[in-house]
Design a protein around this motif. Structure first.
Motif, PDB file in Angstrom:
ATOM      1  N   THR A 219     -62.216-104.211 -42.648  1.00 54.63           N
ATOM      2  CA  THR A 219     -60.739-104.699 -42.555  1.00 54.63           C
ATOM      3  C   THR A 219     -60.232-104.276 -41.209  1.00 54.63           C
ATOM      4  OG1 THR A 219     -60.162-102.495 -43.543  1.00 54.63           O
ATOM      5  CG2 THR A 219     -60.526-104.171 -45.091  1.00 54.63           C
ATOM      6  N   CYS A 220     -61.149-104.034 -40.263  1.00 57.54           N
ATOM      7  CA  CYS A 220     -60.617-103.547 -38.839  1.00 57.54           C
ATOM      8  C   CYS A 220     -59.947-104.726 -38.422  1.00 57.54           C
ATOM      9  CB  CYS A 220     -61.747-103.090 -37.945  1.00 57.54           C
ATOM     10  SG  CYS A 220     -62.953-104.346 -37.407  1.00 57.54           S
ATOM     11  N   GLY A 221     -59.144-104.686 -37.423  1.00 56.46           N
ATOM     12  CA  GLY A 221     -58.397-105.676 -36.583  1.00 56.46           C
ATOM     13  C   GLY A 221     -57.274-105.117 -35.799  1.00 56.46           C
ATOM     14  N   ILE A 222     -56.052-105.712 -35.633  1.00 55.69           N
ATOM     15  CA  ILE A 222     -55.335-105.113 -34.739  1.00 55.69           C
ATOM     16  C   ILE A 222     -53.848-105.217 -35.678  1.00 55.69           C
ATOM     17  CG2 ILE A 222     -56.053-105.977 -32.604  1.00 55.69           C
ATOM     18  CD1 ILE A 222     -54.266-108.401 -32.366  1.00 55.69           C
ATOM     19  N   GLY A 223     -52.994-104.429 -35.261  1.00 54.89           N
ATOM     20  CA  GLY A 223     -51.553-104.360 -35.755  1.00 54.89           C
ATOM     21  C   GLY A 223     -50.848-102.922 -35.621  1.00 54.89           C
ATOM     22  N   ASP A 224     -50.136-102.727 -36.477  1.00 54.62           N
ATOM     23  CA  ASP A 224     -49.537-101.327 -36.391  1.00 54.62           C
ATOM     24  C   ASP A 224     -50.600-100.327 -36.575  1.00 54.62           C
ATOM     25  OD1 ASP A 224     -47.841 -98.980 -36.688  1.00 54.62           O
ATOM     26  OD2 ASP A 224     -47.006 -99.752 -38.478  1.00 54.62           O
ATOM     27  N   PRO A 225     -50.545 -99.420 -35.666  1.00 50.36           N
ATOM     28  CA  PRO A 225     -51.532 -98.139 -35.758  1.00 50.36           C
ATOM     29  C   PRO A 225     -51.428 -97.062 -36.727  1.00 50.36           C
ATOM     30  CG  PRO A 225     -50.291 -97.705 -34.018  1.00 50.36           C
ATOM     31  CD  PRO A 225     -49.589 -99.228 -34.366  1.00 50.36           C
ATOM     32  N   ALA A 226     -50.229 -97.254 -37.469  1.00 52.98           N
ATOM     33  CA  ALA A 226     -49.813 -96.268 -38.369  1.00 52.98           C
ATOM     34  C   ALA A 226     -50.951 -95.962 -39.432  1.00 52.98           C
ATOM     35  CB  ALA A 226     -48.599 -96.482 -39.271  1.00 52.98           C
ATOM     36  N   CYS A 227     -51.691 -97.162 -39.901  1.00 49.16           N
ATOM     37  CA  CYS A 227     -52.621 -96.952 -41.090  1.00 49.16           C
ATOM     38  C   CYS A 227     -53.626 -96.073 -40.819  1.00 49.16           C
ATOM     39  CB  CYS A 227     -52.858 -98.242 -41.744  1.00 49.16           C
ATOM     40  SG  CYS A 227     -53.864 -99.260 -40.833  1.00 49.16           S
ATOM     41  N   ASP A 228     -53.953 -95.909 -39.604  1.00 53.40           N
ATOM     42  CA  ASP A 228     -55.122 -94.964 -39.166  1.00 53.40           C
ATOM     43  C   ASP A 228     -54.628 -93.690 -39.191  1.00 53.40           C
ATOM     44  OD1 ASP A 228     -57.169 -96.844 -39.270  1.00 53.40           O
ATOM     45  OD2 ASP A 228     -57.437 -96.991 -36.886  1.00 53.40           O
ATOM     46  N   LEU A 229     -53.503 -93.371 -39.627  1.00 53.37           N
ATOM     47  CA  LEU A 229     -52.979 -91.850 -39.827  1.00 53.37           C
ATOM     48  C   LEU A 229     -53.457 -91.580 -41.210  1.00 53.37           C
ATOM     49  CD1 LEU A 229     -49.684 -91.938 -37.939  1.00 53.37           C
ATOM     50  CD2 LEU A 229     -51.940 -91.443 -37.025  1.00 53.37           C
ATOM     51  N   ILE A 230     -53.867 -92.275 -42.079  1.00 53.31           N
ATOM     52  CA  ILE A 230     -54.354 -91.857 -43.574  1.00 53.31           C
ATOM     53  C   ILE A 230     -55.207 -90.405 -43.653  1.00 53.31           C
ATOM     54  CG2 ILE A 230     -53.721 -94.133 -44.297  1.00 53.31           C
ATOM     55  CD1 ILE A 230     -56.553 -94.719 -44.646  1.00 53.31           C
ATOM     56  N   THR A 254     -43.681 -93.375 -36.828  1.00 54.66           N
ATOM     57  CA  THR A 254     -45.220 -93.779 -37.062  1.00 54.66           C
ATOM     58  C   THR A 254     -45.868 -92.872 -38.120  1.00 54.66           C
ATOM     59  OG1 THR A 254     -45.385 -94.658 -34.973  1.00 54.66           O
ATOM     60  CG2 THR A 254     -47.383 -94.487 -36.415  1.00 54.66           C
ATOM     61  N   TRP A 255     -45.723 -91.578 -38.137  1.00 55.34           N
ATOM     62  CA  TRP A 255     -45.969 -90.805 -39.150  1.00 55.34           C
ATOM     63  C   TRP A 255     -45.565 -91.035 -40.601  1.00 55.34           C
ATOM     64  CZ3 TRP A 255     -49.781 -87.404 -38.559  1.00 55.34           C
ATOM     65  CH2 TRP A 255     -50.029 -86.479 -39.468  1.00 55.34           C
ATOM     66  N   LEU A 256     -44.361 -91.371 -40.795  1.00 58.11           N
ATOM     67  CA  LEU A 256     -43.891 -91.670 -41.907  1.00 58.11           C
ATOM     68  C   LEU A 256     -44.633 -92.919 -42.625  1.00 58.11           C
ATOM     69  CD1 LEU A 256     -40.005 -91.073 -42.337  1.00 58.11           C
ATOM     70  CD2 LEU A 256     -41.673 -90.193 -44.004  1.00 58.11           C
ATOM     71  N   ARG A 257     -44.840 -93.814 -41.772  1.00 59.55           N
ATOM     72  CA  ARG A 257     -45.192 -95.167 -42.101  1.00 59.55           C
ATOM     73  C   ARG A 257     -46.920 -94.817 -42.431  1.00 59.55           C
ATOM     74  NH1 ARG A 257     -43.233 -96.955 -37.258  1.00 59.55           N
ATOM     75  NH2 ARG A 257     -45.150 -97.375 -36.478  1.00 59.55           N
ATOM     76  N   GLY A 258     -47.353 -93.896 -41.714  1.00 62.30           N
ATOM     77  CA  GLY A 258     -48.874 -93.550 -42.126  1.00 62.30           C
ATOM     78  C   GLY A 258     -48.961 -92.966 -43.519  1.00 62.30           C
ATOM     79  N   ARG A 259     -47.747 -91.994 -43.627  1.00 61.06           N
ATOM     80  CA  ARG A 259     -48.030 -91.322 -45.029  1.00 61.06           C
ATOM     81  C   ARG A 259     -47.726 -92.464 -46.271  1.00 61.06           C
ATOM     82  NH1 ARG A 259     -42.810 -87.667 -46.469  1.00 61.06           N
ATOM     83  NH2 ARG A 259     -42.261 -89.542 -47.264  1.00 61.06           N
ATOM     84  N   GLY A 260     -46.983 -93.309 -45.873  1.00 60.30           N
ATOM     85  CA  GLY A 260     -46.706 -94.617 -46.810  1.00 60.30           C
ATOM     86  C   GLY A 260     -47.958 -95.343 -47.201  1.00 60.30           C
ATOM     87  N   TRP A 261     -48.677 -95.617 -46.054  1.00 59.46           N
ATOM     88  CA  TRP A 261     -50.003 -96.149 -46.306  1.00 59.46           C
ATOM     89  C   TRP A 261     -50.951 -95.352 -47.008  1.00 59.46           C
ATOM     90  CZ3 TRP A 261     -50.796-101.117 -46.401  1.00 59.46           C
ATOM     91  CH2 TRP A 261     -49.974-101.918 -45.377  1.00 59.46           C
ATOM     92  N   ALA A 262     -51.151 -94.065 -46.725  1.00 61.06           N
ATOM     93  CA  ALA A 262     -51.960 -93.262 -47.334  1.00 61.06           C
ATOM     94  C   ALA A 262     -51.353 -93.121 -49.226  1.00 61.06           C
ATOM     95  CB  ALA A 262     -51.776 -91.892 -47.044  1.00 61.06           C
TER      96      ALA A 262
END
Length: 294
Positions: A219-230, A254-262
């Motif tokens: 699923t790699c690619g480009i976009g908002d880096p937040a999801c790699d904070l999971i 970004t931290w909040l979005r990363g938490r949301g992805w997790a």
């Protein structure tokens, strides 16, 4: 093993031996052993000491193999740890309906949730930053590289499913945390390269607990880096989280979005895999607890 998906095919070591013998006779004498993992896309078998065979479990897994074959060679030179390398590919044969692949074996073991230290936190941050900065052009949109709102309906449906199980989670607390992440300002910077599936089962560490490899770039690619904070929530204990955040220099949004992805990944995974994949479901429970306790 229990089937995880509708339309999932059966595989076993004898099938792998037949496939390898027909496509790669030079490897036909190598021993074959199924690898226990939390993987949900491929059945993975070790072939000898230096190779692994990946067989898609469903038709959707074929695209994942093609995606990796396209991008792994271009990304590898920019990254600080080992990633898979394709050693060969095969086509449908011996009753197996789809293409399959052989990768070079990577040594290491998946880390255990809650046991990582600051060293692994910094290693993960180094990988994330190196991937963000890679100059590989033409990257596709990452699977989780868009807005959190794209999975809002799926999260709410999964929470409703959890309410009908005996899982001991407060649905209202899950949705309150989710809503807070949804309200975080969107990413406005340029799209970055990201892995987008940094689950513990996709990471390899050595005996000292330091990162040696990263798997599964489907699923790699480009976009908002937040999801790699999971990994902050699906792997790291609270004490190691600040080292990771400092090293990746994540702002509040970004931290909040990363938490949301997790949270979204865990909430969607738990009702789907709770009776078929104990590794994934255990990680989902850990992640939900991590987010709600944060």
């Amino acid at each position: 093993m229990a089937k995880m998906h509708a339309g999932e095919v059966e595989t076993d070591p004898d099938l792998v031996r037949r496939l390898v013998r027909g496509r790669f006779p030079e490897w036909a004498a190598l021993p074959v052993e199924r690898v226990a993992s939390g993987g949900t896309v491929n059945a993975v078998y070790r072939l000898g000491s230096a190779l692994s065979v990946r067989l898609p479990l469903t038709a959707g897994g074929v695209r994942a193999l093609e995606h990796e074959a396209r991008w792994l060679p271009e990304l590898a030179p920019s990254l600080p740890v080992a990633i898979p390398a394709v050693a060969g590919t095969g086509g449908p044969a011996e009753g197996f309906p789809w293409p399959w692949a052989v990768h070079r074996w990577l040594d290491g073991s998946p880390p255990t949730e809650g046991e990582a230290g600051d060293g692994l936190a910094r290693d993960l941050a180094g990988f994330v930053l190196a991937l963000r900065k890679t100059g590989v052009p033409g990257g596709p949109a990452a699977y989780r590289g868009g807005r959190l709102a794209s999975v809002d309906a799926s999260v709410r449906s999964a929470v409703d499913e959890l309410r009908r199980t005996d899982e001991p989670f407060d649905a209202a607390a899950i949705l309150a945390s989710w809503d807070e992440s949804l309200r975080a300002p969107a990413w406005t910077g340029p799209p970055r390269w990201l892995h987008s599936d940094l689950m513990p089962s996709n990471l390899l560490v050595d005996a000292a607990g330091r990162l040696t490899g990263v798997l599964d770039f489907a699923t790699c690619g480009i976009g908002d880096p937040a999801c790699d904070l999971i990994p902050a929530w699906n792997l790291l204990p609270p004490g190691a989280r600040p080292a990771f955040r400092d090293a990746v220099d994540a702002d509040d949004a970004t931290w909040l979005r990363g938490r949301g992805w997790a949270l979204s990944m865990a909430v969607i995974q738990l009702p789907y895999y709770r009776t078929t994949n104990p590794i994934i479901s255990a990680n989902a429970r850990y992640t939900i607890r991590s987010v709600l306790d944060a």
